[in-house]
Design a protein around this motif. Sequence first.
Motif, PDB file in Angstrom:
ATOM      1  N   ARG A  66       0.929  -1.525   0.233  1.00 25.52           N
ATOM      2  CA  ARG A  66       0.016  -0.374   0.470  1.00 25.52           C
ATOM      3  C   ARG A  66       1.294   1.306   0.025  1.00 25.52           C
ATOM      4  NH1 ARG A  66      -3.147  -3.564   3.081  1.00 25.52           N
ATOM      5  NH2 ARG A  66      -2.002  -2.376   5.433  1.00 25.52           N
ATOM      6  N   ALA A  67       2.022   1.046   0.692  1.00 20.47           N
ATOM      7  CA  ALA A  67       2.572   2.095   0.777  1.00 20.47           C
ATOM      8  C   ALA A  67       3.860   2.998  -0.195  1.00 20.47           C
ATOM      9  CB  ALA A  67       3.589   2.218   2.061  1.00 20.47           C
ATOM     10  N   LEU A  68       4.607   1.071  -1.242  1.00 17.00           N
ATOM     11  CA  LEU A  68       4.743   1.989  -2.513  1.00 17.00           C
ATOM     12  C   LEU A  68       3.718   2.105  -3.439  1.00 17.00           C
ATOM     13  CD1 LEU A  68       6.809  -1.548  -2.841  1.00 17.00           C
ATOM     14  CD2 LEU A  68       7.855   1.352  -2.681  1.00 17.00           C
ATOM     15  N   VAL A  69       2.502   1.832  -3.245  1.00  9.35           N
ATOM     16  CA  VAL A  69       1.309   2.152  -4.314  1.00  9.35           C
ATOM     17  C   VAL A  69       1.175   4.164  -4.034  1.00  9.35           C
ATOM     18  CG1 VAL A  69      -1.557   2.260  -5.064  1.00  9.35           C
ATOM     19  CG2 VAL A  69      -0.006   0.059  -5.138  1.00  9.35           C
ATOM     20  N   GLU A  70       1.017   4.335  -2.699  1.00  8.85           N
ATOM     21  CA  GLU A  70       1.070   5.603  -2.635  1.00  8.85           C
ATOM     22  C   GLU A  70       2.105   6.419  -3.397  1.00  8.85           C
ATOM     23  OE1 GLU A  70      -0.398   5.890   1.074  1.00  8.85           O
ATOM     24  OE2 GLU A  70      -2.240   4.773   0.710  1.00  8.85           O
ATOM     25  N   VAL A  71       2.673   6.223  -2.724  1.00  4.95           N
ATOM     26  CA  VAL A  71       4.055   6.560  -3.710  1.00  4.95           C
ATOM     27  C   VAL A  71       4.122   7.278  -4.978  1.00  4.95           C
ATOM     28  CG1 VAL A  71       5.107   6.823  -0.986  1.00  4.95           C
ATOM     29  CG2 VAL A  71       5.898   5.716  -3.006  1.00  4.95           C
ATOM     30  N   GLY A  72       3.333   6.415  -6.263  1.00  5.19           N
ATOM     31  CA  GLY A  72       3.366   5.970  -7.147  1.00  5.19           C
ATOM     32  C   GLY A  72       3.783   5.103  -8.174  1.00  5.19           C
ATOM     33  N   VAL A  73       4.387   4.007  -7.363  1.00  2.00           N
ATOM     34  CA  VAL A  73       4.278   2.793  -7.614  1.00  2.00           C
ATOM     35  C   VAL A  73       3.854   2.064  -8.840  1.00  2.00           C
ATOM     36  CG1 VAL A  73       5.966   0.589  -7.201  1.00  2.00           C
ATOM     37  CG2 VAL A  73       6.737   2.479  -6.471  1.00  2.00           C
ATOM     38  N   GLU A  74       3.741   1.834  -9.527  1.00  2.00           N
ATOM     39  CA  GLU A  74       2.816   0.905 -10.729  1.00  2.00           C
ATOM     40  C   GLU A  74       2.702  -0.347 -10.448  1.00  2.00           C
ATOM     41  OE1 GLU A  74       1.354   0.616 -15.221  1.00  2.00           O
ATOM     42  OE2 GLU A  74       2.098   2.424 -14.856  1.00  2.00           O
ATOM     43  N   LEU A  75       1.874  -1.098  -9.540  1.00  2.25           N
ATOM     44  CA  LEU A  75       1.519  -3.122  -9.476  1.00  2.25           C
ATOM     45  C   LEU A  75       1.478  -3.595 -11.013  1.00  2.25           C
ATOM     46  CD1 LEU A  75      -1.100  -3.362  -6.786  1.00  2.25           C
ATOM     47  CD2 LEU A  75       1.662  -3.689  -6.605  1.00  2.25           C
ATOM     48  N   VAL A  76       2.261  -4.286 -11.219  1.00  2.00           N
ATOM     49  CA  VAL A  76       1.998  -4.639 -12.024  1.00  2.00           C
ATOM     50  C   VAL A  76       1.681  -6.865 -11.458  1.00  2.00           C
ATOM     51  CG1 VAL A  76       3.744  -6.383 -14.448  1.00  2.00           C
ATOM     52  CG2 VAL A  76       4.575  -4.175 -13.302  1.00  2.00           C
ATOM     53  N   SER A  77       0.238  -7.083 -12.182  1.00  2.58           N
ATOM     54  CA  SER A  77      -0.119  -7.527 -12.065  1.00  2.58           C
ATOM     55  C   SER A  77      -0.678  -8.935 -13.036  1.00  2.58           C
ATOM     56  CB  SER A  77      -1.720  -7.007 -11.738  1.00  2.58           C
ATOM     57  OG  SER A  77      -2.435  -7.363 -13.560  1.00  2.58           O
ATOM     58  N   GLY A  78      -0.194  -8.711 -14.161  1.00  2.00           N
ATOM     59  CA  GLY A  78       0.393  -9.952 -15.179  1.00  2.00           C
ATOM     60  C   GLY A  78      -1.207  -9.799 -15.615  1.00  2.00           C
ATOM     61  N   ASP A  79      -2.235  -9.353 -15.661  1.00  5.41           N
ATOM     62  CA  ASP A  79      -3.229  -9.625 -16.974  1.00  5.41           C
ATOM     63  C   ASP A  79      -2.890  -8.517 -18.225  1.00  5.41           C
ATOM     64  OD1 ASP A  79      -4.767  -6.937 -15.609  1.00  5.41           O
ATOM     65  OD2 ASP A  79      -4.997  -7.885 -14.531  1.00  5.41           O
ATOM     66  N   TYR A  80      -2.105  -7.189 -17.764  1.00  3.67           N
ATOM     67  CA  TYR A  80      -1.644  -6.065 -18.339  1.00  3.67           C
ATOM     68  C   TYR A  80      -1.167  -5.472 -18.081  1.00  3.67           C
ATOM     69  CZ  TYR A  80      -2.074  -2.179 -22.496  1.00  3.67           C
ATOM     70  OH  TYR A  80      -1.912  -1.725 -22.865  1.00  3.67           O
ATOM     71  N   GLU A  81      -0.176  -5.007 -18.458  1.00  9.11           N
ATOM     72  CA  GLU A  81       0.762  -3.894 -18.414  1.00  9.11           C
ATOM     73  C   GLU A  81       0.895  -2.886 -19.435  1.00  9.11           C
ATOM     74  OE1 GLU A  81       5.937  -3.906 -17.586  1.00  9.11           O
ATOM     75  OE2 GLU A  81       4.718  -5.788 -17.115  1.00  9.11           O
ATOM     76  N   SER A  82       0.882  -1.537 -19.121  1.00  4.70           N
ATOM     77  CA  SER A  82       0.823  -0.413 -20.145  1.00  4.70           C
ATOM     78  C   SER A  82       2.439   0.151 -20.710  1.00  4.70           C
ATOM     79  CB  SER A  82      -0.215   1.129 -19.306  1.00  4.70           C
ATOM     80  OG  SER A  82       1.281   1.126 -18.308  1.00  4.70           O
TER      81      SER A  82
END
Length: 510
Positions: A66-82
């Motif tokens: 959660r902390a990484l997402v809040e500072v702007g790190v993008e989650l890579v889920s495996g279903d789609y990568e922009s």
Amino acid sequence: MSESALTFSDDQATAWDSIAALLTQAGVDLTEGTCRPADPQSGQMTLAVMGKAGSGKTMLLAGLTRALVEVGVELVSGDYESRRRRDRRSLAVLAPTNKAASVLRTRGVPATTIHRILYTPVYDPEYEKIAEWLSGNLPRPRIEGLTDTALDRAQAFYEQVRSIPGALAAAGLRGADFITGWKRRDDPLDIGFVDESSMLDARQLDDLRELFSTLVLFGDPAQLAPVGQSGEMVFDRLPEPARLSLSRIHRQARDNPILDLAHALADPELGFETFEQRLVEAAARDDRVVLAERVDSDLMARSPVLVWRNATRLRLINAFRAAHHAPQTELLPGEPLICDGLELPLKHRKKRIDLEARGLIKGAQVVYLGPGRRPGFSRLHIFGADEPQISVASIIKIETDPEEEPFIPYAATMGAAFVHGAACTIHKAQGSQWADVQVFAPDLYAAARSGRSEAGIALWKRLAYVAITRAEHRLHWVIRNRLARPRAPLTTDDLAIAPAPLALAPDTCP
């Protein structure tokens, strides 16, 4: 989010600070809330967080995510990568198996499997415009055949659940419409968190280190090491400063008899008979521990009995099938299976990637739904998969005796191989959890009598620890070599079956 938003134990706070320092070195500062572009010259960094059940590993992992997402790190889920941006920082949360990943997802951690992150989907260029729009990289597109209302549904879904395939499905599209295939990832990733890392072998760790410049492993040192590693875990090879230890958090695991029993196994003076007496006492005061005279055949349909010996596994499977009057020549809908691997030649690499990406990897737990439309095909429900219904060419092996060849009621020329899943070894159960778990105590008694040890710890204690900690809510300690008759016939009603995508069958396996 800062660590002050969570209530940490002292060793959790120390682990947070150490991981935060590692991330700062990698260019992501959780304290300042800033992200710098990755420095390709910084080198690879690996850290391990070790702790037994109840020590708060998942709580720490979730808080860091959660902390990484809040500072702007993008989650890579495996279903789609922009489309990759040079300044983007990314995080992937991984687990070795679908079941382990699904356990994390139920706790709010967006995890995927190592296989799924190694293989990326190839999107149809037209529908990729929708994915890029939802990701914030392109303006709203106009797609032939899709109305504005359909795109609105996709956008509304994505705002609720950050899933591109889910959003496209909400627009009325099927996976076969927008995913044209799968390819092995060529470019490296950024930050990786790996849960259940005690299941990794040395080769897998090397692969992950090549893929991620910053890698944090979360593992339980009391579990069983991968076969062939002489009781050694991959994090045992890391230097001391790169290994962090967590203790049990008593306020979180307070009055949990299952964790009490698991942690009691750390006592070097504890013998098997004394341990069983503790089980008796725990069962007398708490219904989360059950001292069972017989194996419950109804529970076997969805959570396997955990055993040590392969011969015990086969006896229980055959007793289960006999109790349900299952014919030897075919499977009944509702019978549990475990994927034993993919028997596909190298020229069918694309099909192998497709199956693995959909969750059909070695160790995947499935339920047989019925025969497919083509000879040798089976309709299956894959536990923990995003799209659990699948029709696939199958090689199903029903073993009756360790010395004899298995009986094969269904067999395609090639495809996914399965063994029965009503019972499995404790080794194979690592990474999985079930609400109710049955442990076959006569096998652990045999392990205790053998006098064997692993990495200096009695083997029966390692087996018992892993088996006990598979139980989320209730532990059934089975003390007799008996099987109770089923109270109800096998069913698939609990799986909320939708029509399996049989149209995909010709493209799934030859």
